[in-house]
Design an enzyme around this catalytic site. Sequence first.
Site, PDB file in Angstrom:
ATOM      1  N   SER A  87      17.393 -46.756   3.153  1.00  8.99           N
ATOM      2  CA  SER A  87      16.802 -48.506   3.594  1.00  8.99           C
ATOM      3  C   SER A  87      15.956 -48.971   2.163  1.00  8.99           C
ATOM      4  CB  SER A  87      15.929 -48.292   4.718  1.00  8.99           C
ATOM      5  OG  SER A  87      16.573 -47.853   5.394  1.00  8.99           O
TER       6      SER A  87
ATOM      7  N   GLY B 286      26.471 -51.739   3.881  1.00 10.48           N
ATOM      8  CA  GLY B 286      26.324 -53.015   4.998  1.00 10.48           C
ATOM      9  C   GLY B 286      25.355 -52.996   4.804  1.00 10.48           C
TER      10      GLY B 286
ATOM     11  N   ARG C 186      33.016 -55.351   9.248  1.00 11.71           N
ATOM     12  CA  ARG C 186      31.650 -55.989   9.647  1.00 11.71           C
ATOM     13  C   ARG C 186      31.003 -57.191  10.290  1.00 11.71           C
ATOM     14  NH1 ARG C 186      27.851 -50.643   7.048  1.00 11.71           N
ATOM     15  NH2 ARG C 186      26.686 -51.599   9.016  1.00 11.71           N
TER      16      ARG C 186
ATOM     17  N   GLN D 199      18.165 -55.705   9.010  1.00 14.74           N
ATOM     18  CA  GLN D 199      18.962 -56.175   7.779  1.00 14.74           C
ATOM     19  C   GLN D 199      18.976 -58.402   8.055  1.00 14.74           C
ATOM     20  OE1 GLN D 199      22.830 -54.247   8.500  1.00 14.74           O
ATOM     21  NE2 GLN D 199      22.419 -52.482   7.468  1.00 14.74           N
TER      22      GLN D 199
ATOM     23  N   ASP E 202      20.279 -45.108  13.687  1.00 16.52           N
ATOM     24  CA  ASP E 202      21.702 -44.682  12.948  1.00 16.52           C
ATOM     25  C   ASP E 202      21.212 -43.036  13.718  1.00 16.52           C
ATOM     26  OD1 ASP E 202      22.537 -46.745  11.433  1.00 16.52           O
ATOM     27  OD2 ASP E 202      21.253 -46.183  10.464  1.00 16.52           O
TER      28      ASP E 202
ATOM     29  N   ARG F 268      30.823 -46.766  17.453  1.00 15.51           N
ATOM     30  CA  ARG F 268      29.464 -45.375  17.233  1.00 15.51           C
ATOM     31  C   ARG F 268      29.638 -45.205  18.971  1.00 15.51           C
ATOM     32  NH1 ARG F 268      25.589 -45.868  12.635  1.00 15.51           N
ATOM     33  NH2 ARG F 268      27.049 -45.135  10.556  1.00 15.51           N
TER      34      ARG F 268
END
Length: 456
Positions: A32, A104, A132, A179, A329, A360
């Site tokens: 990030s 992403g 996505r 994001q 994550d 996921r």
Amino acid sequence: MTAAAHTPTARPMTASRSPALSGTLKVPGDKSISHRALMFGGLAIGETRITGLLEGEDVLSTAGAMRAMGAEITRHADGTWTAVGVGVGGLKEPDAPLDLGNAGTATRLLMGLVAAHPFTAFMTGDGSLRKRPMARVTVPLEKMGAQFVTRSGGRLPLAVQGSDTLTPIEYVLPVASAQVKSAILLAGLNTPGETSVIEPEPTRDHTERMLRHFGAEVRVEETAQGRKATIVGQPVLKAADVVVPGDPSSAAFPLVAASLVPGSDITIQGVGLNPLRAGIIDTLIEMGANISFENRRTEGGEPVADLRVRAAPLKGVVVPAERAPSMIDEYLVLAVAAACAEGVTEMRGLAELRVKESDRLAAIADGLAACGAKVEVEGDTCRVFGTGKPPKGGVTIAAKLDHRIAMAYLVLGLVSDEPVRIDDAATIDTSFPGFDKLMNGLGAKIVRETANGGPV
């Protein structure tokens, strides 16, 4: 979970029960922060020196995109990077579509940056990224005045028609997302006035911290609706060196491995401990993990420490929904830890897992069940029923172009009764280049297969 068809480019790996892990390691730089260092350095006036940048495919996609829009991004022989910026609002129209691969974060943040420039850019990516959803970003940016053309469902490839006359907004996020928040704040960089984002649950704040580091005015306050971040538009960003800390999302894999493999004792150097990113560490400690913090310090505005991890028996816990943004994550590898723990681990608020590189939540349920663990999914809650010992394993897991699926189940294979095979671990390089070699250096047993199916 069934294995995907083997393709010539697939890179299968198999993990087997390992002896005690030991040694000292450094995980790759925080992804990030790496993305943001290249973007903000590419906007700031002067030369920014970046140390510890993650050189995974996702971050290299960001470097390529910023170069394509006029920033001077250079990797030097000693591993450091420099960025010579073009100034806020100074990006140029790229000559070709921006291919963001599997990134992403890069895609959504760049959508915000490009939205505030008077040109059109096209964005695409790999098969996983093209699935996505991007509407969560396009909706607020369109409210500011940018225009988008996307595939059905708000998916890539897409075209961004930007403008340097956007209107500032105050936007309440429907779902907590760092994001989306960042994309809006970055659009606000080249927008006169003040642009604000209110989030229902606090998410990682690397954008706010680093924008301040480069000289922008960013205010954060608590309101009745949630945490409000405001950027004052059109600042002069000035070059500022960045030391990228170790990525806590990457550190999660050796953290869990060392906690589970009996007799292990490892130290992970220089891990970022941003309080809005450290949920996995808090949760593992609640489960009984033996993690100690050494050499605490601050680097580039981010808290950092060395983590010493020793094997310890784990127990099931309830992970509250409000913790999800700080560890979104890491749930895959946490589920692996939960499958080896004693008792039930209940993870709440996991809706976001369905729209990551893959579904996921399904990957947790299907993969652990295939390995012999009991798992229940009810809405956005997942329960893993641990027995105090690892599940059987002995299966091939389809990674589905998701690096975290691949790494999580390789960690499980280090303790399961039978080996666990990943059908294609090539995407690990998007975030953790050399993962298998680093783990094997600690004593793990992870083997790459050759094209004909034998070990490398």
